[in-house]
Design a protein around this motif. Structure first.
Motif, PDB file in Angstrom:
ATOM      1  N   PHE A 100      -3.860   0.415  -3.898  1.00 35.79           N
ATOM      2  CA  PHE A 100      -2.811  -0.557  -3.447  1.00 35.79           C
ATOM      3  C   PHE A 100      -2.165  -1.308  -4.590  1.00 35.79           C
ATOM      4  CE2 PHE A 100      -7.071  -2.637  -4.017  1.00 35.79           C
ATOM      5  CZ  PHE A 100      -6.663  -3.842  -4.507  1.00 35.79           C
ATOM      6  N   LYS A 123      -4.431  -2.034   6.290  1.00 32.45           N
ATOM      7  CA  LYS A 123      -3.880  -3.260   6.979  1.00 32.45           C
ATOM      8  C   LYS A 123      -4.843  -4.023   7.806  1.00 32.45           C
ATOM      9  CE  LYS A 123      -1.424  -2.692  10.624  1.00 32.45           C
ATOM     10  NZ  LYS A 123      -2.045  -3.230  11.745  1.00 32.45           N
ATOM     11  N   TYR A 160      -0.796  -6.177   5.517  1.00 37.31           N
ATOM     12  CA  TYR A 160      -1.616  -5.666   4.581  1.00 37.31           C
ATOM     13  C   TYR A 160      -3.015  -6.258   4.756  1.00 37.31           C
ATOM     14  CZ  TYR A 160       2.503  -2.844   3.197  1.00 37.31           C
ATOM     15  OH  TYR A 160       3.537  -2.091   3.273  1.00 37.31           O
ATOM     16  N   VAL A 187       0.784  -1.118   0.075  1.00 37.18           N
ATOM     17  CA  VAL A 187      -0.023  -0.020   0.081  1.00 37.18           C
ATOM     18  C   VAL A 187       0.872   1.219   0.219  1.00 37.18           C
ATOM     19  CG1 VAL A 187      -1.931   1.239   1.043  1.00 37.18           C
ATOM     20  CG2 VAL A 187      -1.813  -1.135   1.345  1.00 37.18           C
TER      21      VAL A 187
END
Length: 695
Positions: A173, A226, A233, A152
């Protein structure tokens, strides 16, 4: 002439008088055709002084299709009941039937295909499809489990741990190779659904970079992407991919082509299968103007069915709302931003009673601003995109006229929720006072059963004097989300009582699967006579608060302990007395991230402790490793706890239960718990009651 009974029928006509249950032999008079037609006729009858008492509008059996909600305004107030005709079942239906199916082979897979030209022209798009009364899923990848984000941008591992800025949301992401394919058909119709913490983030794909694997969404996530307490993540799945259409029961709407595809289950035939797509998002609205003190009053809806509504996310990523120091959009806790299919604002003394609300895309019923003394009683709310019932008025800083309270939310059966918005609750009471939330049966949701309060901390709170009693709540969580409770509270709530509930089988994802969960600032709440067992965290957990009373409860078989306090502050957080606390090799008390028992954060005494495994009960401090695995350190025995001043008169003894392993926590006559002052808990009337018993 006074009019006290009117009729609606699928064979009716809104130009008729509505005074007959069936069309006349000459076809010139008979029942109305729609609820709106009856509403308008009653308005005219009022103006001509033709109504002198209560009116019942009987709906004959059949399906009443609607593409938009029927709206009632203050001028519709009066003692009017819209009810199912005796022995018949009317359905207020937001769907439409898809016909014209044909068999085709797409790739090597036999499918059924129907043309929907309006969709190609930008009309009639739908996101929910029900086949012979059952919800059918949009395609999903992976078919089981989740993908995990590879990176990310702007967030990462720093000094061994990921950023702790919870609200560092993003619209970008990086996926792992092969998880997302840039050649998918209609890429902008694909949704990424990130599931983490206690929310889901529905993030439509805006663009995808095949070289870097970077996915950009048209919506920004609310939380950092996350996986809550674990150092990794977020996990996610991908929804609505044409190329994933391979399994029976799946479907796909190709908007540009104006076609819908469906793979039938074995045994399904074109001749006998009904397809219902959803068009309306809401079916009924009672819209008063509380700021002007103009209300919708004394309307009742009894014995009706409401079915087949679609879902969309509110524009702009969700209705904006605020917490102190925080302003954010999209995917808030408890799917707060999702409206109700039946929506009430500025409604007083109205009722939704003994109705069925099912196969819907949003919450079932919403009591919004200025809703006072309404009854939501005896309903079945099932197969929901979000949750069951939502109450939300003005907060402590808002207009007094817009406050919501004194409502009766009882005897409802709420199940099968969170099918789209996973974080929705069975019953969500945001800013509401003086309500009875009692005798409900709530199960099969992915998040909290009953949530009460919407103030994080010790600020002024509208939520007070609520009674959460005699509810049966079970099979909540299913291991999808974290930080949930069978019953969950927020903020200072004097007068609120959580009493006589049966709560069990709460399953977390990484952390926080509790039966009763007073969260941030929960204070002055009485929690008594509840039976709670089989949770994946502790059974009872208080984050932080002050002066709650937890007494005469049975807490048993929490996988990570039986009772916990996360933050000890410089005051008495709770009084814990005359409880039966039963373990099976797990700890009794668990201290959270705020430290040790010597902080004297709570008072505990006159409890009975027992470990059915035969081991000595222990208490200690919780720890989570990098993969969110729970462990205990700094353990304390009962003797150690007494040295610290806890449980000086509590006992360690077999409570003599009839059958705790099977969920029967009835005490035998010779139970040593009675000597401590414990009172038997009667669960015979938990959950919905008959119509006669709930009067």
């Amino acid at each position: 002439m006074s009019i006290n009974e009117l009729y609606i029928s699928t064979s009716g006509n809104d130009a008729w008088s509505g005074r007959q249950p069936d069309p006349g032999p000459d076809g010139k008079d008979g029942p109305f055709a729609t609820i709106a037609g009856a509403r308008d006729a009653i308005r005219r009858l009022k103006k001509s002084a033709m109504l002198s008492g209560p009116v019942t509008v009987w709906l004959r059996g059949g399906i009443y299709e609607q593409t938009e909600p029927v709206v009632f305004a203050p001028e519709d107030s009066g003692s009017v009941t819209y009810a199912a005709y005796p022995g018949e079942q009317p359905v207020v239906d937001g769907g439409w039937r898809i016909t014209g199916w044909r068999e085709e082979t797409v790739g090597d897979i036999p499918m059924w295909v129907a043309d929907i030209p309006g969709v190609a022209r930008g009309k009639g798009e739908f996101r929910q499809l029900f086949v012979s009364g059952e919800r059918r899923p949009r395609t999903r990848l992976p078919r089981q489990g989740f993908y995990w984000m590879k990176d990310v941008p702007g967030t990462g591992f720093h000094s061994g741990s990921m950023t702790s800025d919870l609200f560092a949301g993003t619209d970008t992401f990086v996926c792992s190779p092969g998880d997302i394919d840039g050649s998918w058909r209609n890429m902008n119709d694909v949704d990424v659904v990130a599931v983490h913490y206690w929310i889901e983030e529905r993030m439509p794909v805006e663009s995808f970079d095949k070289l870097t694997g970077e996915v950009k969404s048209s919506r920004r996530s609310m939380f950092v992407l996350k996986d809550d307490v674990a150092k990794r993540y977020a996990k996610y799945y991908v929804e609505n991919v044409f190329e994933a259409l391979t399994e029976p029961g799946q479907w796909y709407l190709d908007r540009p082509a104006g076609k819908v595809y469906y793979i039938p289950h074995p045994g399904e035939t074109l001749e006998e299968t009904e397809f219902v797509a959803c068009s309306a998002q809401q079916l009924l609205k009672l819209e008063g103007r509380p700021d002007e003190e103009k209300y919708v009053e004394y309307l009742s809806f009894k014995g009706l069915s409401f079915a087949h509504t679609d879902w969309v996310q509110p524009k702009g990523g969700g209705e904006r709302f605020e917490r102190p120091g925080i302003d954010f959009a999209a995917a808030p806790q408890a799917a707060f931003h999702i409206p109700g299919v039946i929506y009430m604002r500025g409604a007083r003394y109205c009722a939704i009673e003994d109705c069925r609300i099912e196969r819907i895309g949003w919450y079932g019923v919403e009591l919004s601003e200025g809703c006072l003394s309404n009854r939501i009683v005896g309903n079945t709310i099932a197969d929901m995109g979000a949750g069951g019932i939502k109450l939300d008025g003005a907060d402590a800083d808002g207009p007094v006229l817009s406050r919501t309270g004194n409502n009766r939310i009882t005897d409802n059966h709420i199940h099968g929720g969170g099918r789209i918005f996973h974080s929705a609750c069975g019953i969500l009471s945001v800013h509401s006072f003086g309500s009875s939330i009692s005798h409900n049966h709530i199960h099969d949701l992915y998040y909290t059963g009953i949530s009460c309060g919407w103030v994080w901390g010790y600020a002024e709170n509208v939520s007070k004097d609520n009674r959460i009693e005699k509810n049966h709540i079970h099979d909540i969580g299913h291991g999808l989300l974290s930080d949930m409770g069978g019953i969950y509270t927020l903020g200072v709530q004097p007068g609120t009582v959580i009493r006589g509930n049966l709560v069990h089988d709460i399953e977390k994802c990484n952390y926080g699967g509790w039966a009763i969960y007073p969260d941030e600032g929960s204070s002055h709440i009485i929690i008594e006579n509840n039976v709670c067992f089989r949770t994946t965290s502790q059974v009872f957990h208080q984050h932080y608060g002050r002066e709650n009373i937890v007494r005469n409860n049975i807490f048993a078989f929490g996988r990570e302990g039986q009772a916990s306090l996360s933050r000890a502050e410089g005051h008495n957080s709770l009084t814990f007395e005359k409880n039966l606390v039963i373990a099976d090799g797990q700890p009794i008390f668990v201290a959270g991230y705020a430290g040790h028992f010597d902080k004297k954060g709570f008072y505990s005494d006159l409890n009975l402790f027992w470990d059915v495994s035969g081991g000595e009960p222990l208490s200690g401090n919780q720890r989570f490793d990098e993969q969110a695995n729970f462990s205990l350190d700094d353990t304390r025995s009962i003797g150690d706890m007494r040295q610290l001043g806890y449980d000086l008169h509590s006992i360690y003894a077999d409570p003599r239960l009839v059958g705790a392993a099977g969920g029967d926590f009835t005490l035998k006559e010779d139970s040593p718990a009675f000597a401590l002052g414990f009172k038997p808990i009667d669960l015979s009337d938990v959950g919905p009651r008959s119509a006669a018993d709930r009067q």
